[in-house]
Design an enzyme around this catalytic site. Structure first.
Site, PDB file in Angstrom:
ATOM      1  N   GLY A  11     -22.726   0.209 -50.264  1.00 36.81           N
ATOM      2  CA  GLY A  11     -23.294   1.316 -49.487  1.00 36.81           C
ATOM      3  C   GLY A  11     -22.234   1.872 -48.544  1.00 36.81           C
ATOM      4  N   ARG A  78     -21.939   0.812 -56.304  1.00 35.73           N
ATOM      5  CA  ARG A  78     -22.065  -0.623 -56.581  1.00 35.73           C
ATOM      6  C   ARG A  78     -21.745  -0.768 -58.062  1.00 35.73           C
ATOM      7  NH1 ARG A  78     -26.296   0.344 -52.786  1.00 35.73           N
ATOM      8  NH2 ARG A  78     -25.816  -0.779 -50.885  1.00 35.73           N
ATOM      9  N   ASP A 109     -20.261  -8.048 -48.710  1.00 37.90           N
ATOM     10  CA  ASP A 109     -19.978  -9.344 -49.336  1.00 37.90           C
ATOM     11  C   ASP A 109     -19.799  -9.245 -50.854  1.00 37.90           C
ATOM     12  OD1 ASP A 109     -22.649  -8.808 -49.630  1.00 37.90           O
ATOM     13  OD2 ASP A 109     -23.337 -10.844 -49.214  1.00 37.90           O
ATOM     14  N   THR A 131     -19.893  -2.236 -43.798  1.00 37.71           N
ATOM     15  CA  THR A 131     -21.331  -2.194 -44.063  1.00 37.71           C
ATOM     16  C   THR A 131     -22.068  -2.032 -42.740  1.00 37.71           C
ATOM     17  OG1 THR A 131     -23.277  -3.493 -44.711  1.00 37.71           O
ATOM     18  CG2 THR A 131     -21.327  -4.756 -44.149  1.00 37.71           C
ATOM     19  N   ASP A 133     -24.860  -3.270 -42.150  1.00 40.60           N
ATOM     20  CA  ASP A 133     -25.837  -4.358 -41.998  1.00 40.60           C
ATOM     21  C   ASP A 133     -25.442  -5.454 -41.007  1.00 40.60           C
ATOM     22  OD1 ASP A 133     -27.300  -3.009 -43.883  1.00 40.60           O
ATOM     23  OD2 ASP A 133     -26.656  -4.268 -45.555  1.00 40.60           O
ATOM     24  N   ASP A 135     -24.019  -8.188 -41.679  1.00 41.01           N
ATOM     25  CA  ASP A 135     -24.487  -9.428 -42.295  1.00 41.01           C
ATOM     26  C   ASP A 135     -23.343 -10.317 -42.781  1.00 41.01           C
ATOM     27  OD1 ASP A 135     -23.657  -7.727 -44.275  1.00 41.01           O
ATOM     28  OD2 ASP A 135     -25.380  -8.018 -45.574  1.00 41.01           O
ATOM     29  N   ARG A 177     -30.934  -4.620 -44.855  1.00 41.70           N
ATOM     30  CA  ARG A 177     -31.135  -5.519 -46.005  1.00 41.70           C
ATOM     31  C   ARG A 177     -31.782  -6.825 -45.555  1.00 41.70           C
ATOM     32  NH1 ARG A 177     -28.575  -4.895 -51.123  1.00 41.70           N
ATOM     33  NH2 ARG A 177     -27.155  -3.363 -50.291  1.00 41.70           N
TER      34      ARG A 177
END
Ligand code: F6P
Length: 349
Positions: A11, A78, A109, A131, A133, A135, A177
């Site tokens: 993304g 992706r 990741d 990203t 996120d 994360d 996410r």
């Protein structure tokens, strides 16, 4: 190292362009030609009829103006083929044929796993965490997270203003996410009353109780920030039976959503006019904040310097406020720690 490449993958995230600009700047300073690879790893798979659809030589003057622009100039995607070793071999061969010895991968990741595989095939790779996120536990920030949170904060402030005018509680869904960081930081920064995240299990009835308590106290515009992944930590709830028996049509097997959740809250909270907003892609398409741009600049510089010095298989991150690097393998194994005390503070638990 002679020639290097850069790609953005997964993304898009605000700051990707700023990182590409920084890479171009320092590649040029160190005398290393730079190739931009289009649409993530897809640009290495030779599926296009023309190489110009997949790659572009990046000169500093071409990218100088893109640093503050949202989106990614290189485009992103992706790439499912990259799960397959045969396609990864094609990608490595493409890089060899183009005499690209090192590659900077800007992504999350999944993109880092791809970079790790390419390293095993002899390509020098460095990752930059791009990203929204947040994360990736090895780093205190990912590129785009700060911007995404700022978009959410501005939107939630606006929603809270109109909610106050109309005495309407609000449900606001943000991205992330499987990570609740965007939701939590947004809730804290806006003084929102309730936050729901994938990391912490929760019950629909408990949230309704908390909302009812707020309304009873006169807070008729209480805001519930929900992370898009929070539905996975929701205790089982029979939405179909509940909504249909409370005058709202609902189809068997329909998944829960922010809209449906607002309908449930309304019916559990004495018909309060609960409204839902899903912020969606607005979080990804904003101009990067100063914090993201500055991280992009330093990360871009470090990536090029590492490749110049022959250092590979590393990802760049932020630790104790400083830009640093560590091996992709270690970075991907780092364990996430959700800020539970802050979550409890918001939710008055
Ligand atoms: O990883 C970034 C992210 O925006 C997530 O927060 C979200 O779940 C996902 O991407 C959406 O992906 P897509 O662009 O494929 O809809």
């Amino acid at each position: 190292m002679k020639k290097i490449g850069v790609l953005t993958s997964g993304g898009d995230s605000p700051g990707m362009n700023a990182a590409v600009m920084a890479i171009a700047k320092f590649a040029s300073r160190y005398g290393m030609p730079l190739v931009g690879i289009k649409r993530g790893y897809n640009g290495l798979l030779r599926k296009s009829t023309s190489i110009y659809d997949d790659m572009e030589e990046l000169h500093l003057d071409t990218v100088l103006d893109i640093a503050d622009r949202p989106g990614t100039y290189l485009r992103t995607a992706r790439c499912m083929e990259f799960m397959d070793p045969a396609w990864r071999e094609v990608a490595a061969n493409t890089l060899r044929a183009m005499e690209i010895e090192g590659l900077v991968v800007i992504g999350g990741d999944g993109s880092f796993h791809g970079a790790e595989h390419l390293c095993k095939l002899g390509i020098h790779c460095i990752g930059i965490p791009g990203t929204i996120d947040n994360d990736l536990p090895y780093t205190e920030m990912t590129l785009g997270y700060d911007t995404a949170v700022n978009v959410c904060v501005n939107s939630v402030r606006a929603i809270r203003a109109t909610s106050r005018s109309h005495d309407r509680p609000a449900v606001v869904e943000v991205m992330g996410r499987h990570c609740g960081d965007i939701a939590l930081t947004t809730a804290v920064s806006t003084g929102s009353e309730i936050v729901l995240v994938p990391e912490v299990p929760w019950r629909v009835e408990d949230v309704a109780n908390r909302l009812n308590q707020q309304i009873a106290k006169g807070n008729t515009r209480a805001t519930i920030i929900v992370a898009e992944g929070c539905w996975e930590s929701m205790e089982p709830f029979d939405m179909f039976t509940f909504l249909n028996s409370h005058g709202k049509k609902c189809y068997e097997g329909e998944p829960i959503s922010a809209m449906r959740f607002a309908s449930i809250m309304k019916r559990m909270c004495n018909n309060a006019e609960v409204r839902a907003t899903v912020l969606g892609y607005t979080q990804r398409g904003a101009e990067p904040t100063a914090r993201d741009s500055a991280f992009a600049y330093e990360a871009g510089h470090l990536a090029v310097r590492l490749l110049r010095d022959g250092i590979s298989n590393q990802v760049i991150g932020m630790k104790e406020g400083k830009v640093y690097y560590r091996s992709i393998d270690e970075a991907l194994q780092a364990k996430r720690e959700f800020n539970r005390p802050l979550y409890d503070l918001v939710n008055h638990l």
